[in-house]
Design a protein around this motif. Structure first.
Motif, mmCIF file in Angstrom:
data_model
loop_
_atom_site.group_PDB
_atom_site.id
_atom_site.type_symbol
_atom_site.label_atom_id
_atom_site.label_comp_id
_atom_site.label_asym_id
_atom_site.label_seq_id
_atom_site.Cartn_x
_atom_site.Cartn_y
_atom_site.Cartn_z
ATOM 1 N N THR A 179 0.821 -1.210 0.000
ATOM 2 C CA THR A 179 0.000 0.000 0.000
ATOM 3 C C THR A 179 0.857 1.263 0.000
ATOM 4 O OG1 THR A 179 -1.825 -1.141 1.089
ATOM 5 C CG2 THR A 179 -1.811 1.258 1.249
ATOM 6 N N VAL A 180 1.977 1.247 0.712
ATOM 7 C CA VAL A 180 2.882 2.411 0.694
ATOM 8 C C VAL A 180 3.367 2.659 -0.733
ATOM 9 C CG1 VAL A 180 5.163 3.241 1.422
ATOM 10 C CG2 VAL A 180 3.593 2.272 3.105
ATOM 11 N N ILE A 181 3.762 1.590 -1.418
ATOM 12 C CA ILE A 181 4.204 1.733 -2.812
ATOM 13 C C ILE A 181 3.042 2.217 -3.673
ATOM 14 C CG2 ILE A 181 5.074 0.478 -4.831
ATOM 15 C CD1 ILE A 181 6.546 -1.356 -2.729
ATOM 16 N N GLU A 182 1.871 1.648 -3.441
ATOM 17 C CA GLU A 182 0.670 2.058 -4.167
ATOM 18 C C GLU A 182 0.387 3.550 -3.972
ATOM 19 O OE1 GLU A 182 -4.130 1.284 -3.818
ATOM 20 O OE2 GLU A 182 -2.773 -0.305 -3.184
ATOM 21 N N LEU A 183 0.498 4.028 -2.729
ATOM 22 C CA LEU A 183 0.242 5.442 -2.444
ATOM 23 C C LEU A 183 1.243 6.342 -3.145
ATOM 24 C CD1 LEU A 183 -0.652 5.252 1.350
ATOM 25 C CD2 LEU A 183 -2.205 5.825 -0.540
ATOM 26 N N ILE A 184 2.513 5.956 -3.145
ATOM 27 C CA ILE A 184 3.536 6.757 -3.835
ATOM 28 C C ILE A 184 3.197 6.862 -5.324
ATOM 29 C CG2 ILE A 184 5.967 6.799 -4.554
ATOM 30 C CD1 ILE A 184 6.576 5.509 -1.745
ATOM 31 N N VAL A 185 2.872 5.725 -5.938
ATOM 32 C CA VAL A 185 2.501 5.730 -7.357
ATOM 33 C C VAL A 185 1.267 6.596 -7.569
ATOM 34 C CG1 VAL A 185 1.640 4.277 -9.254
ATOM 35 C CG2 VAL A 185 3.566 3.494 -7.852
ATOM 36 N N PHE A 186 0.273 6.450 -6.690
ATOM 37 C CA PHE A 186 -0.959 7.229 -6.820
ATOM 38 C C PHE A 186 -0.695 8.729 -6.787
ATOM 39 C CE2 PHE A 186 -4.355 9.592 -4.681
ATOM 40 C CZ PHE A 186 -5.374 9.433 -5.611
ATOM 41 N N TYR A 187 0.062 9.172 -5.788
ATOM 42 C CA TYR A 187 0.304 10.620 -5.664
ATOM 43 C C TYR A 187 1.124 11.165 -6.819
ATOM 44 C CZ TYR A 187 -1.847 10.313 -1.065
ATOM 45 O OH TYR A 187 -2.744 10.106 -0.039
ATOM 46 N N ILE A 188 2.049 10.371 -7.341
ATOM 47 C CA ILE A 188 2.816 10.807 -8.526
ATOM 48 C C ILE A 188 1.881 10.909 -9.729
ATOM 49 C CG2 ILE A 188 4.579 10.104 -10.198
ATOM 50 C CD1 ILE A 188 6.148 8.926 -7.774
ATOM 51 N N LEU A 189 1.049 9.904 -9.932
ATOM 52 C CA LEU A 189 0.109 9.942 -11.056
ATOM 53 C C LEU A 189 -0.877 11.100 -10.913
ATOM 54 C CD1 LEU A 189 -0.687 6.125 -11.447
ATOM 55 C CD2 LEU A 189 0.694 7.542 -12.988
ATOM 56 N N GLN A 190 -1.430 11.251 -9.724
ATOM 57 C CA GLN A 190 -2.446 12.277 -9.503
ATOM 58 C C GLN A 190 -1.876 13.687 -9.641
ATOM 59 O OE1 GLN A 190 -4.437 12.006 -5.726
ATOM 60 N NE2 GLN A 190 -5.049 14.134 -5.805
ATOM 61 N N ASN A 191 -0.690 13.917 -9.094
ATOM 62 C CA ASN A 191 -0.151 15.275 -9.026
ATOM 63 C C ASN A 191 0.826 15.625 -10.136
ATOM 64 O OD1 ASN A 191 -1.519 16.115 -6.588
ATOM 65 N ND2 ASN A 191 -0.267 14.579 -5.570
ATOM 66 N N VAL A 192 1.228 14.650 -10.928
ATOM 67 C CA VAL A 192 2.170 14.930 -12.018
ATOM 68 C C VAL A 192 1.601 14.456 -13.349
ATOM 69 C CG1 VAL A 192 4.510 14.539 -12.903
ATOM 70 C CG2 VAL A 192 4.148 14.754 -10.431
ATOM 71 N N VAL A 193 1.419 13.150 -13.472
ATOM 72 C CA VAL A 193 1.044 12.563 -14.762
ATOM 73 C C VAL A 193 -0.353 12.991 -15.204
ATOM 74 C CG1 VAL A 193 0.726 10.391 -16.021
ATOM 75 C CG2 VAL A 193 2.578 10.603 -14.341
ATOM 76 N N PHE A 194 -1.334 12.877 -14.332
ATOM 77 C CA PHE A 194 -2.721 13.171 -14.705
ATOM 78 C C PHE A 194 -3.248 14.470 -14.104
ATOM 79 C CE2 PHE A 194 -2.704 8.383 -14.805
ATOM 80 C CZ PHE A 194 -2.727 8.286 -16.192
ATOM 81 N N GLU A 195 -2.370 15.329 -13.638
ATOM 82 C CA GLU A 195 -2.809 16.553 -12.970
ATOM 83 C C GLU A 195 -3.774 17.369 -13.829
ATOM 84 O OE1 GLU A 195 -0.968 20.289 -10.481
ATOM 85 O OE2 GLU A 195 0.215 19.460 -12.132
ATOM 86 N N SER A 196 -3.493 17.484 -15.126
ATOM 87 C CA SER A 196 -4.347 18.298 -15.993
ATOM 88 C C SER A 196 -5.739 17.687 -16.180
ATOM 89 C CB SER A 196 -3.686 18.481 -17.360
ATOM 90 O OG SER A 196 -3.555 17.234 -18.017
ATOM 91 N N LEU A 197 -5.890 16.409 -15.877
ATOM 92 C CA LEU A 197 -7.189 15.745 -16.036
ATOM 93 C C LEU A 197 -8.019 15.741 -14.757
ATOM 94 C CD1 LEU A 197 -6.057 12.657 -18.139
ATOM 95 C CD2 LEU A 197 -7.128 14.756 -18.969
ATOM 96 N N ASN A 198 -7.461 16.265 -13.662
ATOM 97 C CA ASN A 198 -8.163 16.214 -12.382
ATOM 98 C C ASN A 198 -9.380 17.121 -12.319
ATOM 99 O OD1 ASN A 198 -6.472 14.265 -11.389
ATOM 100 N ND2 ASN A 198 -5.172 15.685 -10.273
ATOM 101 N N THR A 199 -9.527 18.033 -13.251
ATOM 102 C CA THR A 199 -10.706 18.904 -13.257
ATOM 103 C C THR A 199 -11.689 18.517 -14.358
ATOM 104 O OG1 THR A 199 -9.507 20.485 -14.625
ATOM 105 C CG2 THR A 199 -9.477 20.857 -12.233
ATOM 106 N N THR A 200 -11.367 17.484 -15.131
ATOM 107 C CA THR A 200 -12.273 17.016 -16.175
ATOM 108 C C THR A 200 -13.330 16.128 -15.531
ATOM 109 O OG1 THR A 200 -10.438 17.000 -17.743
ATOM 110 C CG2 THR A 200 -12.421 15.782 -18.375
ATOM 111 N N PRO A 201 -14.602 16.561 -15.535
ATOM 112 C CA PRO A 201 -15.632 15.766 -14.874
ATOM 113 C C PRO A 201 -15.889 14.437 -15.581
ATOM 114 C CG PRO A 201 -16.572 17.775 -15.812
ATOM 115 C CD PRO A 201 -15.113 17.776 -16.125
ATOM 116 N N VAL A 202 -16.342 13.464 -14.817
ATOM 117 C CA VAL A 202 -16.686 12.156 -15.354
ATOM 118 C C VAL A 202 -18.178 11.944 -15.150
ATOM 119 C CG1 VAL A 202 -16.328 9.672 -15.115
ATOM 120 C CG2 VAL A 202 -14.402 11.237 -14.816
ATOM 121 N N HIS A 203 -18.855 11.645 -16.220
ATOM 122 C CA HIS A 203 -20.289 11.322 -16.167
ATOM 123 C C HIS A 203 -20.444 9.990 -16.882
ATOM 124 C CE1 HIS A 203 -20.968 15.407 -14.866
ATOM 125 N NE2 HIS A 203 -20.305 15.835 -15.930
ATOM 126 N N PHE A 204 -20.525 8.945 -16.092
ATOM 127 C CA PHE A 204 -20.630 7.608 -16.654
ATOM 128 C C PHE A 204 -21.690 6.848 -15.896
ATOM 129 C CE2 PHE A 204 -19.229 3.105 -16.504
ATOM 130 C CZ PHE A 204 -19.368 2.800 -17.856
#
Length: 175
Positions: free
Chosen positions: A38-63
């Motif tokens: 889980t620690v490794i998972e969290l590190i990957v998550f925060y990198i993805l959320q705050n770096v890789v996919f940061e520009s997509l964090n405000t794109t709403p999802v309607h599914f």
């Protein structure tokens, strides 16, 4: 020659904590292995959320019935959770349960459990994050939601790992 009537009775061999509390020890190892992944998972998550996919964090999802803030959160949850569960499988099979059951069957059962868990956490995480955002606590939501959501599946993952997925054909003493 010693008199058998006067000899001290044999003391039973002392059991170690791990022998005396075998199931508790398995749960502790499970918690440690799962916590490490889980620690490794969290590190990957925060990198993805705050770096890789940061520009997509405000794109709403309607599914379908799911409406939440940010497809970037969804991708971050999906990828990091997949990596975390892969590591947890390896750690728990080799270290925690020392499983000797058919590895192919174990992997199939594990994949079924993980697909269910990933679906639950991929929907639950962004939904909870959105609740924080809607209540003016975006930063807090981004920080605490993932650890909370990572703990919830323990309700079903420990029993399934212990009694269904990582079974032992032979008792540990025989190996």
């Amino acid at each position: 020659m010693a008199d058998s009537k006067n000899a001290a009775p044999e003391q039973p061999a002392k059991q170690s904590f791990t022998q005396k509390h075998g199931e508790l020890w398995k749960f502790i190892k499970f918690a440690f292995a799962s916590g490490s992944s889980t620690v490794i998972e969290l590190i990957v998550f925060y990198i993805l959320q705050n770096v890789v996919f940061e520009s997509l964090n405000t794109t709403p999802v309607h599914f379908w019935i799911f409406n939440f803030e940010g497809i970037g959160y969804m991708w971050s949850y999906l990828i990091s959770t997949t990596i975390g569960y892969l590591l947890a499988f390896i750690f728990n099979r080799k270290i925690t349960f020392k499983a000797d059951a058919n590895p192919a069957l174990s992997m199939v059962l594990y994949v079924i459990m993980v697909v269910f868990t990933i679906c639950v956490t991929t929907v639950l995480g962004p939904w909870i994050t959105t609740l924080f955002i809607e209540n003016g606590m975006k930063t807090l939501g981004e920080v605490v939601t993932k650890p909370i959501v990572a703990l919830i599946p323990t309700i079903w993952t420990y029993p399934l790992n212990r009694f269904v997925i990582h079974r032992r054909k032979k008792p540990e003493a025989e190996q």
